[in-house]
Design a protein around this motif. Structure first.
Motif, PDB file in Angstrom:
ATOM      1  N   TYR A 192      34.378  25.375  80.670  1.00 11.62           N
ATOM      2  CA  TYR A 192      34.825  24.771  81.980  1.00 11.62           C
ATOM      3  C   TYR A 192      33.426  24.282  82.702  1.00 11.62           C
ATOM      4  O   TYR A 192      32.268  24.529  82.381  1.00 11.62           O
ATOM      5  CB  TYR A 192      35.286  25.801  82.820  1.00 11.62           C
ATOM      6  CG  TYR A 192      36.803  26.242  82.428  1.00 11.62           C
ATOM      7  CD1 TYR A 192      37.897  25.528  82.787  1.00 11.62           C
ATOM      8  CD2 TYR A 192      36.886  27.043  81.614  1.00 11.62           C
ATOM      9  CE1 TYR A 192      38.878  25.534  82.370  1.00 11.62           C
ATOM     10  CE2 TYR A 192      38.163  27.386  81.120  1.00 11.62           C
ATOM     11  CZ  TYR A 192      39.203  26.659  81.461  1.00 11.62           C
ATOM     12  OH  TYR A 192      40.562  27.083  80.990  1.00 11.62           O
ATOM     13  N   TYR A 193      33.771  23.073  83.300  1.00 15.30           N
ATOM     14  CA  TYR A 193      32.757  22.235  83.903  1.00 15.30           C
ATOM     15  C   TYR A 193      33.473  22.393  85.478  1.00 15.30           C
ATOM     16  O   TYR A 193      34.441  21.422  85.655  1.00 15.30           O
ATOM     17  CB  TYR A 193      32.577  20.833  83.422  1.00 15.30           C
ATOM     18  CG  TYR A 193      32.161  20.900  82.034  1.00 15.30           C
ATOM     19  CD1 TYR A 193      30.854  20.875  81.730  1.00 15.30           C
ATOM     20  CD2 TYR A 193      33.254  21.277  81.082  1.00 15.30           C
ATOM     21  CE1 TYR A 193      30.381  20.797  80.242  1.00 15.30           C
ATOM     22  CE2 TYR A 193      32.683  21.351  79.523  1.00 15.30           C
ATOM     23  CZ  TYR A 193      31.601  21.313  79.477  1.00 15.30           C
ATOM     24  OH  TYR A 193      31.027  21.166  78.027  1.00 15.30           O
ATOM     25  N   PHE A 194      33.062  23.101  86.269  1.00 17.80           N
ATOM     26  CA  PHE A 194      33.461  23.142  87.722  1.00 17.80           C
ATOM     27  C   PHE A 194      32.890  22.123  88.663  1.00 17.80           C
ATOM     28  O   PHE A 194      31.598  22.120  88.603  1.00 17.80           O
ATOM     29  CB  PHE A 194      33.369  24.353  88.369  1.00 17.80           C
ATOM     30  CG  PHE A 194      34.127  25.516  87.270  1.00 17.80           C
ATOM     31  CD1 PHE A 194      35.466  25.776  87.514  1.00 17.80           C
ATOM     32  CD2 PHE A 194      33.452  26.269  86.772  1.00 17.80           C
ATOM     33  CE1 PHE A 194      36.163  26.485  86.653  1.00 17.80           C
ATOM     34  CE2 PHE A 194      34.014  27.258  85.749  1.00 17.80           C
ATOM     35  CZ  PHE A 194      35.362  27.333  85.797  1.00 17.80           C
ATOM     36  N   THR A 195      33.535  21.255  89.435  1.00 10.08           N
ATOM     37  CA  THR A 195      33.068  20.317  90.211  1.00 10.08           C
ATOM     38  C   THR A 195      33.916  19.997  91.572  1.00 10.08           C
ATOM     39  O   THR A 195      34.961  20.826  91.757  1.00 10.08           O
ATOM     40  CB  THR A 195      32.801  19.028  89.390  1.00 10.08           C
ATOM     41  OG1 THR A 195      32.183  17.881  90.366  1.00 10.08           O
ATOM     42  CG2 THR A 195      34.276  18.477  88.885  1.00 10.08           C
ATOM     43  N   LYS A 196      33.504  19.189  92.242  1.00  7.31           N
ATOM     44  CA  LYS A 196      34.353  18.614  93.491  1.00  7.31           C
ATOM     45  C   LYS A 196      34.229  17.217  93.759  1.00  7.31           C
ATOM     46  O   LYS A 196      33.447  16.643  93.539  1.00  7.31           O
ATOM     47  CB  LYS A 196      33.703  19.759  94.659  1.00  7.31           C
ATOM     48  CG  LYS A 196      32.249  18.863  95.237  1.00  7.31           C
ATOM     49  CD  LYS A 196      31.943  19.750  96.415  1.00  7.31           C
ATOM     50  CE  LYS A 196      30.711  19.327  97.127  1.00  7.31           C
ATOM     51  NZ  LYS A 196      29.529  19.379  96.052  1.00  7.31           N
ATOM     52  N   LEU A 244      38.325  22.559  73.211  1.00 13.49           N
ATOM     53  CA  LEU A 244      38.628  22.246  74.578  1.00 13.49           C
ATOM     54  C   LEU A 244      37.588  22.266  75.806  1.00 13.49           C
ATOM     55  O   LEU A 244      37.039  23.317  75.873  1.00 13.49           O
ATOM     56  CB  LEU A 244      39.871  22.981  75.081  1.00 13.49           C
ATOM     57  CG  LEU A 244      40.498  22.250  76.438  1.00 13.49           C
ATOM     58  CD1 LEU A 244      40.841  20.921  76.533  1.00 13.49           C
ATOM     59  CD2 LEU A 244      41.647  23.260  76.868  1.00 13.49           C
ATOM     60  N   HIS A 245      37.105  21.319  76.245  1.00  9.51           N
ATOM     61  CA  HIS A 245      36.140  21.183  77.514  1.00  9.51           C
ATOM     62  C   HIS A 245      37.151  20.608  78.540  1.00  9.51           C
ATOM     63  O   HIS A 245      37.799  19.720  78.722  1.00  9.51           O
ATOM     64  CB  HIS A 245      35.378  20.186  77.308  1.00  9.51           C
ATOM     65  CG  HIS A 245      34.491  20.465  76.087  1.00  9.51           C
ATOM     66  ND1 HIS A 245      33.159  21.298  76.004  1.00  9.51           N
ATOM     67  CD2 HIS A 245      34.755  20.366  74.588  1.00  9.51           C
ATOM     68  CE1 HIS A 245      32.793  21.207  74.723  1.00  9.51           C
ATOM     69  NE2 HIS A 245      33.675  20.584  73.982  1.00  9.51           N
ATOM     70  N   LEU A 246      37.100  21.558  79.797  1.00 12.23           N
ATOM     71  CA  LEU A 246      37.942  21.188  80.963  1.00 12.23           C
ATOM     72  C   LEU A 246      36.886  20.953  82.353  1.00 12.23           C
ATOM     73  O   LEU A 246      36.342  21.521  82.685  1.00 12.23           O
ATOM     74  CB  LEU A 246      38.773  22.150  81.234  1.00 12.23           C
ATOM     75  CG  LEU A 246      40.371  22.321  80.670  1.00 12.23           C
ATOM     76  CD1 LEU A 246      41.007  23.236  81.092  1.00 12.23           C
ATOM     77  CD2 LEU A 246      41.151  21.057  81.256  1.00 12.23           C
ATOM     78  N   VAL A 247      36.868  19.473  82.828  1.00 10.80           N
ATOM     79  CA  VAL A 247      36.273  19.027  83.606  1.00 10.80           C
ATOM     80  C   VAL A 247      37.218  19.254  84.976  1.00 10.80           C
ATOM     81  O   VAL A 247      38.290  18.638  84.762  1.00 10.80           O
ATOM     82  CB  VAL A 247      35.613  17.582  83.636  1.00 10.80           C
ATOM     83  CG1 VAL A 247      35.079  17.512  85.168  1.00 10.80           C
ATOM     84  CG2 VAL A 247      34.700  17.558  82.593  1.00 10.80           C
ATOM     85  N   ILE A 248      37.027  20.163  85.960  1.00 10.95           N
ATOM     86  CA  ILE A 248      38.188  20.468  86.792  1.00 10.95           C
ATOM     87  C   ILE A 248      37.410  20.679  88.303  1.00 10.95           C
ATOM     88  O   ILE A 248      36.212  21.250  88.574  1.00 10.95           O
ATOM     89  CB  ILE A 248      38.696  21.598  86.507  1.00 10.95           C
ATOM     90  CG1 ILE A 248      39.988  22.008  87.591  1.00 10.95           C
ATOM     91  CG2 ILE A 248      37.897  23.032  86.415  1.00 10.95           C
ATOM     92  CD1 ILE A 248      41.043  23.039  87.026  1.00 10.95           C
ATOM     93  N   GLY A 249      38.190  20.089  89.242  1.00 11.43           N
ATOM     94  CA  GLY A 249      37.849  20.243  90.668  1.00 11.43           C
ATOM     95  C   GLY A 249      39.129  20.237  91.343  1.00 11.43           C
ATOM     96  O   GLY A 249      40.287  19.751  90.848  1.00 11.43           O
ATOM     97  N   CYS A 255      40.665  16.915  85.299  1.00  5.87           N
ATOM     98  CA  CYS A 255      42.015  17.027  85.909  1.00  5.87           C
ATOM     99  C   CYS A 255      41.571  18.225  87.132  1.00  5.87           C
ATOM    100  O   CYS A 255      40.383  18.390  87.406  1.00  5.87           O
ATOM    101  CB  CYS A 255      42.862  17.987  85.130  1.00  5.87           C
ATOM    102  SG  CYS A 255      42.342  19.447  84.404  1.00  5.87           S
ATOM    103  N   GLY A 256      42.768  18.412  87.844  1.00  7.38           N
ATOM    104  CA  GLY A 256      42.723  19.407  88.968  1.00  7.38           C
ATOM    105  C   GLY A 256      42.830  18.704  90.442  1.00  7.38           C
ATOM    106  O   GLY A 256      43.348  19.356  91.206  1.00  7.38           O
ATOM    107  N   SER A 257      42.658  17.403  90.333  1.00  7.27           N
ATOM    108  CA  SER A 257      42.760  16.585  91.772  1.00  7.27           C
ATOM    109  C   SER A 257      42.770  15.157  91.520  1.00  7.27           C
ATOM    110  O   SER A 257      41.987  14.745  90.705  1.00  7.27           O
ATOM    111  CB  SER A 257      41.561  16.827  92.657  1.00  7.27           C
ATOM    112  OG  SER A 257      41.681  16.221  93.913  1.00  7.27           O
ATOM    113  N   VAL A 258      43.677  14.418  92.115  1.00  8.53           N
ATOM    114  CA  VAL A 258      43.544  13.004  92.181  1.00  8.53           C
ATOM    115  C   VAL A 258      42.210  12.404  92.578  1.00  8.53           C
ATOM    116  O   VAL A 258      41.806  11.540  92.043  1.00  8.53           O
ATOM    117  CB  VAL A 258      44.731  12.451  93.259  1.00  8.53           C
ATOM    118  CG1 VAL A 258      44.646  10.923  93.311  1.00  8.53           C
ATOM    119  CG2 VAL A 258      46.120  12.990  92.937  1.00  8.53           C
TER     120      VAL A 258
END
Length: 429
Positions: free
Chosen positions: A365-369, A340-345, A418-421
């Protein structure tokens, strides 16, 4: 102003919750009432269904709109926020609002903007009402923006009120207990108008019963009347069999919204359909079944466990609070994959810690904004995540993060954004 100049004016001239958060939230309906008065109160010229709830209100709104338009009713749909195009918020029979109407409406209402100083959301609500009246819709499905009691949409008297569920979100505005949040959502209940609550919870049931009794509104808890007898997730579709409590007969439905959490929304939608049928709306079973199998093409819904790439599978989901993330993780567990790879902001005003507690440590995890002032900086998100044993790298934007995930992933892996619209809305398809 042309269309691009009009959008720039709306986005920069007016306080916008999605960009700046609570400072844009108006805690009364005065501005909306004045705006509607200015344009002749178009909200009284068509019938409506009003939908509130912590999670699932967007999917529920789109499903109901799909059913109504498939049944031959000219159907308006107002939802928020948009993912990629401002015009997504306003649809009639699935088609987005015309650019010319946006320009003309903004020009007509500019004197009221200068005098009233409304928020961005208040303007869009008035625009939706004016557009649906101009189009001559038979009925419009109206999704609340935030809460219910003080939400700008709460100037309508609908055929039916629907509250999908109550969970933890926007506590800084709606209250720090589930009872307080439920009371705000219950604000859409109108005297004598039937109300459906999708999910029953001990902490909130009495709130709804008290408000409904006070307003003499028939109250129906959908999950006490129907249940999912069986379901199967296959070929990115959800095959569901639903039965009424106390009956053995099962009715099959195929949903093109494949997230398992849609089974809860389906039960709510089916009770809404039943109540509309009781009022004389012609919604035969075959129409309901056909509509639920083509919600996405009929209404333009995106971002709900949406597959955008295969081998590796890349899924988009707008889940962004504690309950929403719990549902995403449940869906991930149902999905066959290797790693599993999660791209999240996320945004700053969410319960970030509660969301992070839901996430699996074994993922990459791939943390972004997102490019909005409310966005939580990716390095801060990564630091909070590391405290929970979640490891990964930071990226300045979601498309850079997704590109890295695609580079690292094997063909049998799963990538979830995921994590934000606003994160999902920035993904370039």
């Amino acid at each position: 102003m042309n269309y691009e100049e009009t959008l720039h004016y709306l986005f920069t001239r007016l306080p916008m919750f999605s960009r700046i958060g609570a400072a844009a939230y108006k805690k009364d309906l005065t501005n909306t009432i004045q705006l509607c008065d200015f344009i002749g109160n178009p909200q009284h010229q068509f019938k409506t269904i009003h939908i509130a709830g912590t999670n699932g209100k967007g999917s529920t709104s789109h499903m109901l709109a799909s059913i109504l338009q498939t049944a031959g009713y000219k159907t308006g749909l107002y939802t928020s926020p948009h993912l990629r195009d401002f015009r997504e918020r306003f649809r009639v029979d699935g088609a987005m609002i015309e650019e010319d109407f946006v320009v003309d409406f903004t020009r007509r209402i500019e004197p009221a903007i200068d005098r009233i100083e409304p928020s961005f959301f208040e303007i869009t609500v008035a625009m939706a009402f004016d557009y649906f009246a101009w189009k001559g819709v038979d009925i419009a499905v109206i999704e609340t923006g935030l809460g219910g009691r003080l939400d700008s949409t709460n100037v309508i008297t609908p055929e039916l009120s629907v509250i999908t569920n109550i969970g933890w979100d926007h506590m800084n505005l709606l209250g720090n207990t589930l009872e307080a949040i439920a009371f705000e959502k219950a604000g859409i209940i109108k005297p004598g108008v039937p109300v459906i609550v999708g999910e029953t919870a001990p902490a909130t049931r009495k709130v709804f019963e008290d408000v409904a009794t006070q307003r003499q509104s028939p109250l129906f808890f959908a999950d006490q009347l129907r249940y999912v007898a069986d379901w199967k997730y296959e070929h990115h579709e959800l095959q569901v069999q639903v039965a009424r409590n106390g009956h053995d007969e099962r009715t099959p439905y195929r949903l093109d919204l494949p997230g398992y959490y849609q089974t809860k929304n389906l039960v709510t939608v089916l009770e809404a359909v039943h109540q509309l049928q009781q009022q004389g709306w012609q919604l035969p079973l075959s129409t309901v079944q056909a509509a639920l199998h083509q919600v996405k093409p009929l209404t333009g819904l995106h971002g709900r466990w949406e597959l955008i790439h295969r081998h590796p599978a890349v899924m988009l989901d707008v889940g962004h609070n504690e309950d929403g993330m719990r549902q995403i993780i449940s869906q991930i567990e149902l999905t066959d994959h290797q790693h599993l790879h999660l791209v999240i902001g996320m945004v700053k005003d969410k319960e970030v810690e509660k969301v992070l507690l839901q996430l699996p440590k074994e993922a990459t995890y791939y943390f972004t904004k997102a490019p909005i002032p409310r966005a939580l900086p990716e390095d801060q998100l990564a630091a909070q995540a590391a405290a929970h044993g979640l490891q990964g790298h930071t990226y300045a934007d979601v498309n850079t993060a997704l590109k890295a995930a695609l580079y690292n992933a094997h063909k049998n892996d799963l990538i979830v954004v995921c994590g934000s619209v606003f994160i999902v809305g920035e993904v370039i398809l």
